[in-house]
Design an enzyme around this catalytic site. Structure first.
Site, mmCIF file in Angstrom:
data_model
loop_
_atom_site.group_PDB
_atom_site.id
_atom_site.type_symbol
_atom_site.label_atom_id
_atom_site.label_comp_id
_atom_site.label_asym_id
_atom_site.label_seq_id
_atom_site.Cartn_x
_atom_site.Cartn_y
_atom_site.Cartn_z
ATOM 1 N N ASN A 10 7.540 44.592 -12.420
ATOM 2 C CA ASN A 10 7.636 43.124 -12.288
ATOM 3 C C ASN A 10 7.187 42.253 -13.422
ATOM 4 O OD1 ASN A 10 8.415 43.658 -9.606
ATOM 5 N ND2 ASN A 10 6.611 42.992 -8.593
ATOM 6 N N ASN A 42 -5.576 44.121 -10.062
ATOM 7 C CA ASN A 42 -4.785 44.597 -9.157
ATOM 8 C C ASN A 42 -5.363 45.454 -7.835
ATOM 9 O OD1 ASN A 42 -2.179 43.454 -8.304
ATOM 10 N ND2 ASN A 42 -1.329 44.056 -10.223
ATOM 11 N N TYR A 43 -6.454 45.308 -7.614
ATOM 12 C CA TYR A 43 -7.001 46.093 -6.241
ATOM 13 C C TYR A 43 -6.113 46.105 -4.862
ATOM 14 C CZ TYR A 43 -9.994 48.077 -2.651
ATOM 15 O OH TYR A 43 -10.729 48.631 -1.668
ATOM 16 N N ARG A 44 -5.923 47.676 -4.643
ATOM 17 C CA ARG A 44 -5.127 47.588 -3.452
ATOM 18 C C ARG A 44 -5.976 48.424 -2.410
ATOM 19 N NH1 ARG A 44 -2.561 43.926 -5.370
ATOM 20 N NH2 ARG A 44 -0.617 44.254 -5.824
ATOM 21 N N LYS A 46 -6.901 34.655 -11.910
ATOM 22 C CA LYS A 46 -5.945 34.064 -11.338
ATOM 23 C C LYS A 46 -6.312 33.541 -10.016
ATOM 24 C CE LYS A 46 -3.794 38.021 -11.481
ATOM 25 N NZ LYS A 46 -2.801 39.030 -11.153
ATOM 26 N N GLY A 50 -4.379 31.722 -7.340
ATOM 27 C CA GLY A 50 -3.396 31.360 -6.487
ATOM 28 C C GLY A 50 -3.245 29.694 -6.728
ATOM 29 N N GLY A 108 4.728 38.676 -5.758
ATOM 30 C CA GLY A 108 5.226 38.583 -6.998
ATOM 31 C C GLY A 108 4.623 37.540 -7.982
ATOM 32 N N ALA A 109 3.829 36.593 -7.295
ATOM 33 C CA ALA A 109 3.363 35.293 -8.023
ATOM 34 C C ALA A 109 2.584 35.644 -9.218
ATOM 35 C CB ALA A 109 2.725 34.426 -7.397
ATOM 36 N N ASP A 142 2.305 38.918 -10.715
ATOM 37 C CA ASP A 142 2.903 39.521 -11.752
ATOM 38 C C ASP A 142 3.746 38.687 -12.757
ATOM 39 O OD1 ASP A 142 1.910 41.840 -10.526
ATOM 40 O OD2 ASP A 142 3.907 41.972 -9.318
#
Length: 309
Positions: free
Chosen positions: A39, A165-167, A221, A223, A250-251, A253
């Site tokens: 992305n 980017n923690y998942r 970041k 939001g 996707g915002a 990225d």
């Protein structure tokens, strides 16, 4: 592509339910692709930068779609063939407030990435190496590849960018925290949400805590609240742009892509952040992971209120 973005990771097929509501009542679906690193590569390419993405793909239609879509977007694609399947994610909007994603990626082609897949010469010639905290969670070989790439880039004087980017579906906070902290400590540029930063730094001073680990460019970041950053010792605060949100996926990225595209173009920190905010805002106005990545003309229209006729 000498001097541009180099990134790598797993890109998957994306089955997305159209509309909003429980998956059981979805009447139609859209099939596309998605992956944090690809992305960002698409976003940089759309903004006029050179971007290379590397990853493993399986011998299936999804793997071919990844090659095709990324190439069509202007990304230099290094799609390494693998005998395993290309990963898949299924997403639906349970309500207007949040999305639900299921992953089908255990043992996938992308998870079998290993250090020997990485072209050292390309890493040394890059303008920026960008990695995320997703790839180290996929497998031991993926984790080794990320850290080897970072060390190769650092030794060559190439700036290293990390999006935390923690998942939570991939690993626990306990397992992720030390790895992500170690990765950030090796970075020049770090992107994180406040919640991600709190995994491994003092929540009372997120910017300060991340900066103490080593990065000289720290961007939080946040939001709809915009972003706050410390770059070269200077603090920046940029509010979000008011837009109608269609799909928030996707915002983040797109934000990263906007910042890195301007950094590669030699723009000053304040301009990078404004482009990042605008790119992220544009991305949420259209559905899909990377389909909404804007070009320079579209960004100018968004920020200037111009009407294209």
């Amino acid at each position: 592509m000498t001097g541009g973005l180099f990134t790598f990771g797993e890109t998957m097929g994306l089955v997305a339910a159209d509309g909003i509501g429980p998956l059981a009542y979805a009447g139609s679906f859209t099939f596309g692709i998605g992956g944090a690193e690809s992305n960002v590569a698409v976003g940089v390419a759309r903004l006029g930068g050179h971007a290379t993405w590397l990853g493993r793909v399986g011998p299936d239609a999804t793997g071919e779609l990844i090659r095709s879509r990324l190439g069509h977007a202007g990304v230099h694609v290094i799609a390494l063939p693998d005998s395993s399947f290309t990963g898949l994610m299924v997403r639906h909007r349970r309500s207007g407030e949040f999305a639900h994603v299921d992953y089908h990626r255990s043992g996938s082609a992308g998870s079998r990435l290993n250090p020997s897949d990485l072209p050292a010469a390309s890493l040394r010639e890059a303008g920026v190496l960008h990695v995320t905290g997703i790839t180290p969670a996929l497998s031991e070989t993926c984790r080794a590849a990320v850290f080897q790439a970072v060390e190769t880039a650092r030794a060559a004087g190439v700036p290293v960018s990390v999006d935390v980017n923690y998942r939570a579906k991939l690993w626990s906070r306990f397992d992720a925290a030390p790895v992500l902290r170690d990765l950030v400590a090796r970075a020049d540029i770090v992107f994180a949400s406040p919640e991600e930063a709190e995994l491994f730094v003092d929540p009372g001073d997120l910017l300060g805590g991340l900066t103490k680990l080593g990065p000289t460019e720290v961007i939080l970041k946040d939001g709809g609240r915009g972003c706050v950053a410390r770059i070269g010792g200077e603090r920046h605060t940029v509010p979000a742009l008011p837009v109608t949100v269609i799909d928030p996926v996707g915002a983040g990225d797109a934000f990263v892509a906007g910042y890195l595209a301007d950094r590669l173009a030699g723009e000053p920190p304040a301009q990078r952040l404004h482009t990042a905010i605008a790119a992220g805002a544009f991305a949420v106005t259209v559905p899909g992971d990377c389909e909404g990545a804007p070009d320079r003309v579209e960004l100018a229209a968004l920020t200037g209120g111009d009407i294209r006729r």
